[in-house]
Scaffold this motif. Structure first.
Motif, PDB file in Angstrom:
ATOM      1  N   CYS A   1      15.501 -35.593   6.993  1.00 53.03           N
ATOM      2  CA  CYS A   1      14.664 -34.984   6.686  1.00 53.03           C
ATOM      3  C   CYS A   1      14.774 -33.975   6.245  1.00 53.03           C
ATOM      4  N   LYS A   2      16.018 -33.013   6.045  1.00 54.63           N
ATOM      5  CA  LYS A   2      16.563 -32.286   5.198  1.00 54.63           C
ATOM      6  C   LYS A   2      17.855 -32.244   4.922  1.00 54.63           C
ATOM      7  N   PRO A   3      17.729 -33.010   3.312  1.00 55.88           N
ATOM      8  CA  PRO A   3      18.781 -33.549   2.218  1.00 55.88           C
ATOM      9  C   PRO A   3      19.957 -31.679   2.268  1.00 55.88           C
ATOM     10  N   GLU A   4      18.914 -30.381   2.149  1.00 58.32           N
ATOM     11  CA  GLU A   4      20.059 -28.873   2.246  1.00 58.32           C
ATOM     12  C   GLU A   4      21.248 -29.078   3.202  1.00 58.32           C
ATOM     13  N   LEU A   5      21.513 -29.900   4.704  1.00 57.23           N
ATOM     14  CA  LEU A   5      21.569 -30.251   5.135  1.00 57.23           C
ATOM     15  C   LEU A   5      22.993 -30.810   4.988  1.00 57.23           C
ATOM     16  N   THR A   6      23.558 -31.407   3.760  1.00 56.77           N
ATOM     17  CA  THR A   6      24.396 -31.862   3.363  1.00 56.77           C
ATOM     18  C   THR A   6      24.943 -31.333   2.780  1.00 56.77           C
ATOM     19  N   LYS A   7      24.751 -30.178   2.114  1.00 54.30           N
ATOM     20  CA  LYS A   7      25.781 -28.652   1.494  1.00 54.30           C
ATOM     21  C   LYS A   7      26.488 -28.088   2.033  1.00 54.30           C
ATOM     22  N   ASP A   8      26.559 -28.089   3.381  1.00 59.80           N
ATOM     23  CA  ASP A   8      26.868 -27.810   4.412  1.00 59.80           C
ATOM     24  C   ASP A   8      28.442 -27.990   4.894  1.00 59.80           C
ATOM     25  N   ASP A   9      29.343 -27.215   4.652  1.00 55.27           N
ATOM     26  CA  ASP A   9      30.793 -28.577   4.257  1.00 55.27           C
ATOM     27  C   ASP A   9      30.728 -28.891   6.210  1.00 55.27           C
ATOM     28  N   LEU A  10      30.315 -27.517   7.453  1.00 56.78           N
ATOM     29  CA  LEU A  10      30.349 -27.889   9.079  1.00 56.78           C
ATOM     30  C   LEU A  10      29.411 -29.277   8.974  1.00 56.78           C
ATOM     31  N   PHE A  11      28.535 -29.098   8.425  1.00 55.61           N
ATOM     32  CA  PHE A  11      27.487 -29.716   8.873  1.00 55.61           C
ATOM     33  C   PHE A  11      28.464 -31.714   8.731  1.00 55.61           C
ATOM     34  N   LYS A  12      28.587 -31.152   7.333  1.00 51.50           N
ATOM     35  CA  LYS A  12      29.266 -32.751   6.717  1.00 51.50           C
ATOM     36  C   LYS A  12      30.498 -33.292   7.354  1.00 51.50           C
ATOM     37  N   SER A  13      31.411 -32.388   8.381  1.00 52.81           N
ATOM     38  CA  SER A  13      32.709 -32.694   8.945  1.00 52.81           C
ATOM     39  C   SER A  13      31.887 -33.014   9.872  1.00 52.81           C
ATOM     40  N   LEU A  14      30.609 -32.199  11.329  1.00 49.84           N
ATOM     41  CA  LEU A  14      30.685 -32.742  11.959  1.00 49.84           C
ATOM     42  C   LEU A  14      29.624 -34.155  11.934  1.00 49.84           C
ATOM     43  N   SER A  15      28.929 -34.499  11.159  1.00 47.67           N
ATOM     44  CA  SER A  15      28.143 -35.645  10.827  1.00 47.67           C
ATOM     45  C   SER A  15      29.375 -37.032  10.872  1.00 47.67           C
ATOM     46  N   GLN A  16      29.685 -36.317   9.661  1.00 47.47           N
ATOM     47  CA  GLN A  16      30.584 -37.760   9.620  1.00 47.47           C
ATOM     48  C   GLN A  16      31.746 -38.140  10.439  1.00 47.47           C
TER      49      GLN A  16
END
Length: 75
Positions: A30-45
């Motif tokens: 829904c919001k691909p711009e979230l993948t630019k945030d390092d914290l979100f990338k780490s938590l989602s991974q």
């Protein structure tokens, strides 16, 4: 009164991790711009790896060892 099915705790935990993984993947869709945030990338991974791979592999090996311990040795 309704007869609800009885679930094992591992089934509930597995379903919860799978749902959490789907929520994270849905947020990314829904919001691909979230993948630019390092914290979100780490938590989602961490959530996706733990939910999809870690829990499935742990469940597989735990179930196999529990099944083999229930079998009686042939004498």
């Amino acid at each position: 009164m309704m007869n609800l099915p009885k679930f094992r705790p591992t089934t509930i935990a597995g379903g919860g991790m799978f749902a959490l993984t789907l929520i994270v993947l849905g947020m990314i869709a829904c919001k691909p711009e979230l993948t630019k945030d390092d914290l979100f990338k780490s938590l989602s991974q961490a959530i996706v790896v733990q939910g999809l791979i870690g829990l499935c592999v742990a469940s597989y090996f735990t179930r196999r060892s529990a099944d083999s311990s229930k079998q009686e040795p042939d004498e």
